[in-house]
Design a protein around this motif. Structure first.
Motif, mmCIF file in Angstrom:
data_model
loop_
_atom_site.group_PDB
_atom_site.id
_atom_site.type_symbol
_atom_site.label_atom_id
_atom_site.label_comp_id
_atom_site.label_asym_id
_atom_site.label_seq_id
_atom_site.Cartn_x
_atom_site.Cartn_y
_atom_site.Cartn_z
ATOM 1 N N GLU A 204 60.715 5.381 -45.164
ATOM 2 C CA GLU A 204 61.766 4.841 -46.028
ATOM 3 C C GLU A 204 63.071 4.708 -45.253
ATOM 4 O OE1 GLU A 204 62.512 6.896 -49.628
ATOM 5 O OE2 GLU A 204 60.490 6.617 -50.417
ATOM 6 N N ILE A 205 63.381 5.727 -44.475
ATOM 7 C CA ILE A 205 64.611 5.704 -43.685
ATOM 8 C C ILE A 205 64.585 4.541 -42.697
ATOM 9 C CG2 ILE A 205 65.853 6.992 -41.889
ATOM 10 C CD1 ILE A 205 65.003 9.544 -43.482
ATOM 11 N N GLU A 206 63.440 4.319 -42.074
ATOM 12 C CA GLU A 206 63.323 3.202 -41.132
ATOM 13 C C GLU A 206 63.486 1.862 -41.840
ATOM 14 O OE1 GLU A 206 59.529 3.945 -39.431
ATOM 15 O OE2 GLU A 206 60.255 5.467 -38.021
ATOM 16 N N ALA A 207 63.076 1.809 -43.109
ATOM 17 C CA ALA A 207 63.141 0.546 -43.849
ATOM 18 C C ALA A 207 64.544 0.215 -44.327
ATOM 19 C CB ALA A 207 62.194 0.589 -45.047
ATOM 20 N N VAL A 208 65.386 1.251 -44.569
ATOM 21 C CA VAL A 208 66.631 0.978 -45.275
ATOM 22 C C VAL A 208 67.890 1.410 -44.536
ATOM 23 C CG1 VAL A 208 66.801 3.131 -46.583
ATOM 24 C CG2 VAL A 208 67.527 0.991 -47.654
ATOM 25 N N ALA A 209 67.797 2.366 -43.582
ATOM 26 C CA ALA A 209 69.007 2.975 -43.014
ATOM 27 C C ALA A 209 69.404 2.361 -41.673
ATOM 28 C CB ALA A 209 68.813 4.483 -42.854
ATOM 29 N N ASP A 210 70.704 2.454 -41.371
ATOM 30 C CA ASP A 210 71.241 2.016 -40.078
ATOM 31 C C ASP A 210 71.343 3.181 -39.105
ATOM 32 O OD1 ASP A 210 71.921 -0.734 -40.964
ATOM 33 O OD2 ASP A 210 73.314 0.333 -42.270
ATOM 34 N N ARG A 211 71.882 4.309 -39.575
ATOM 35 C CA ARG A 211 72.025 5.498 -38.737
ATOM 36 C C ARG A 211 71.518 6.708 -39.511
ATOM 37 N NH1 ARG A 211 77.131 7.345 -36.971
ATOM 38 N NH2 ARG A 211 78.080 6.599 -38.906
ATOM 39 N N PHE A 212 71.330 7.818 -38.801
ATOM 40 C CA PHE A 212 70.854 9.031 -39.459
ATOM 41 C C PHE A 212 71.531 10.250 -38.857
ATOM 42 C CE2 PHE A 212 68.250 8.825 -35.704
ATOM 43 C CZ PHE A 212 68.036 10.151 -35.343
ATOM 44 N N THR A 213 71.598 11.314 -39.643
ATOM 45 C CA THR A 213 72.047 12.624 -39.189
ATOM 46 C C THR A 213 71.031 13.648 -39.656
ATOM 47 O OG1 THR A 213 74.403 12.045 -39.231
ATOM 48 C CG2 THR A 213 73.849 14.388 -39.374
ATOM 49 N N VAL A 214 70.659 14.564 -38.780
ATOM 50 C CA VAL A 214 69.702 15.622 -39.110
ATOM 51 C C VAL A 214 70.454 16.925 -39.336
ATOM 52 C CG1 VAL A 214 67.699 16.943 -38.331
ATOM 53 C CG2 VAL A 214 67.891 14.521 -37.744
ATOM 54 N N LEU A 215 70.188 17.570 -40.466
ATOM 55 C CA LEU A 215 70.720 18.897 -40.741
ATOM 56 C C LEU A 215 69.602 19.929 -40.588
ATOM 57 C CD1 LEU A 215 73.044 18.622 -43.879
ATOM 58 C CD2 LEU A 215 73.659 18.495 -41.476
ATOM 59 N N ARG A 216 69.947 21.067 -40.008
ATOM 60 C CA ARG A 216 69.008 22.193 -39.921
ATOM 61 C C ARG A 216 69.798 23.489 -40.019
ATOM 62 N NH1 ARG A 216 67.014 21.662 -35.005
ATOM 63 N NH2 ARG A 216 67.952 23.512 -34.036
ATOM 64 N N ASP A 217 69.396 24.356 -40.938
ATOM 65 C CA ASP A 217 70.065 25.646 -41.125
ATOM 66 C C ASP A 217 71.571 25.491 -41.304
ATOM 67 O OD1 ASP A 217 67.635 26.981 -40.896
ATOM 68 O OD2 ASP A 217 67.809 27.127 -38.719
ATOM 69 N N GLY A 218 71.977 24.477 -42.070
ATOM 70 C CA GLY A 218 73.388 24.311 -42.384
ATOM 71 C C GLY A 218 74.228 23.705 -41.284
#
Length: 493
Positions: A204-218
């Motif tokens: 879904e992210i590949e279909a709709v998003a331009d950029r991404f940010t990954v959160l882990r443990d806050g």
């Protein structure tokens, strides 16, 4: 480069001794779709609640269009152009579409409502979203989930939205409705709206998003442009380790039949289904929403009435059994509706694990044995929890699902009916659940898995059948199927 629409710097949030956010930085640009990804409990929802004014940060700063931004609540956030659409839609079903869109935002003059002006505002917002067919006068209770979602987004548009947060927006949508949502998101992007898109589904992210940010443990642990970073790398960032197996395989052998269906018919669906499920087998059922997959499992388990046919479980054969009788026969089920059917959210983790088999001696609960069994299962499934007396509703979605599945192991079920077992579950928890499904097969249990996610079925199952309009194809080894063949069978092509 375009100036940021919103900048969050060093945002922190703690609940007592638990740090939910540990100095998160996030930058959003005008007219972009920015995906926020991470496992359940990574801090995504907390960060967005801070952004939307539902939570106050413990530290950090925010700027919106170059001006300081610190909302005192969701209403002040909306007044500044920031709105959040939660996974559980916050609509008033007894009000009309217009009533929901304008709630608290009605136009007035000299203290009187300007109903004609308001109706035009609602109609214009719906048309702007590409849904002029939704009547402002329609009761929201009569709308499908996808249309209710449009109503919430229209409410954001009426308040002149600049940043729109969508939290797991496709969780209750069909594939067709999800495609419409993607088109709607792209339309909003074209109008200069910044969209934050939270999802567990990388496709879904590949279909709709331009950029991404990954959160882990806050913490924000990585990001980039969608398409320039591999899925494997994104998963590694999410779970904090390399070499993660998406679909871990546990060696198991297929044995003798344990569940047989003969010409099984429900009141409407299923429609004449025959099936043989063997010990040590993981059999997947694919199909589109409405094909009868869930109805099949519910009929087998005794939740839905059976009109004709026969279900055989070991020495027990017939058409009509209650769920209590099925449990006694060694059949367990995990519902796709975790919140209302799969778990009793207000009860403790221990109660949810043990209610289908209460260990007793001479009529008295064997509490020590139950505590030991609960602890062993929670460790086996890797559930993150405070204590076994904690309400299961306080756990993340992935941990809730692990509890629901662990209940079947405590129940000592030989036949596991799993309806969408990883729905709304993060990547790391999915791998844990797949591993336990494989372990169940290795222990000689028979597993029937319904899933809308084809990679899951291909990655986990030994055999696969496809349902279409209540009818089921003959199961075949999963190696004999292709995704194209599954889709063709599911759509009647």
């Amino acid at each position: 480069m375009t100036a940021p629409r919103l900048r969050m710097t060093g945002v922190r949030k703690s609940y007592g001794p638990t740090a939910a956010l540990r100095g998160v930085d996030l930058e959003l640009r005008p007219g972009e779709v920015h995906a926020l990804v991470g496992e359940n409990g990574a801090g995504k929802s907390t960060l967005m609640k801070v952004l939307s004014g539902a939570e106050e940060p413990g530290a950090g700063t925010m700027d919106l269009d170059g001006a300081a931004y610190r909302p005192t609540g969701p209403q002040t956030a909306r007044e500044r152009g920031v709105a959040m659409i939660y996974q559980e839609l916050a609509v008033c079903p007894d009000l009309t579409v217009a009533g929901n869109v304008l709630l608290g935002l009605e136009a007035t003059r000299f203290g009187f409502l300007r109903k004609a002006v308001d109706r035009e505002r609602v109609a214009a917002a719906l048309a702007q979203l590409g849904h002029p067919e939704i009547s402002p006068d329609a009761p929201v209770s009569a709308l499908a989930p996808a249309a209710r979602q449009v109503v919430e987004i229209a409410r954001a548009l009426v308040s002149d939205v600049k940043v729109l947060v969508l939290d797991e927006p496709t969780s209750a949508l069909t594939q067709e409705d999800a495609a419409r949502l993607f088109a709607l998101v792209k339309r909003l992007k074209g109008q200069g709206v910044t969209v934050v898109y939270i999802s567990h589904f990388l496709e879904e992210i590949e279909a709709v998003a331009d950029r991404f940010t990954v959160l882990r443990d806050g913490q924000a642990v990585g990001g980039g442009r969608v398409g320039e970073v591999s899925r494997d790398r994104i998963v590694e960032l999410m779970v904090g380790r390399t070499g993660t197996e998406h679909y871990p395989r546990v060696p198991h052998a297929i044995g003798t039949p344990v569940l047989e269906l003969a010409d099984l018919r429900g009141e409407e669906l299923p429609d004449g289904v025959g099936l043989v499920l063997r010990r040590g087998e993981i059999l997947g059922i694919a199909g589109i929403v409405g094909s009868g997959r869930t109805e099949l499992l519910r009929a087998v388990y005794g939740l839905d009435p059976v009109r004709a046919g026969r279900v055989t479980v070991g020495a027990h054969s017939g058409a009509r059994f209650t769920p209590a009788e099925r449990i006694a026969q060694g059949v367990g089920m995990v519902s796709e509706d975790r919140k209302t059917e799969g778990l009793a959210l207000d009860l403790s983790i221990a109660d949810n694990l043990t209610l289908s088999r209460l260990d007793a001696t001479a009529g008295f609960l064997a509490r020590a044995r139950l505590r030991t069994a609960v602890g062993d299962l929670l460790r086996r499934f890797g559930v993150r929890y405070r204590d076994a007396g904690q309400a299961v509703g306080e756990l993340s979605g992935g941990n809730q699902q692990k509890v629901a599945l662990a209940r079947l192991f405590h129940q000592r079920a030989d036949v596991l009916l799993l309806d969408e077992p990883t729905k709304g579950v993060d990547v790391g928890s999915k791998a844990d659940i797949y591993r336990q499904i494989g372990a169940a097969a290795a222990e000689g249990k028979a597993v029937l898995v319904v899933s809308s996610y084809l990679p899951e079925l291909f990655g986990v199952c030994d055999t696969l059948a496809v349902m279409c309009r209540g009818k089921l194809t003959a199961p075949r080894p999963v190696t004999e199927w292709t995704p194209e063949a599954v889709i063709a069978a599911a759509t009647g092509a």
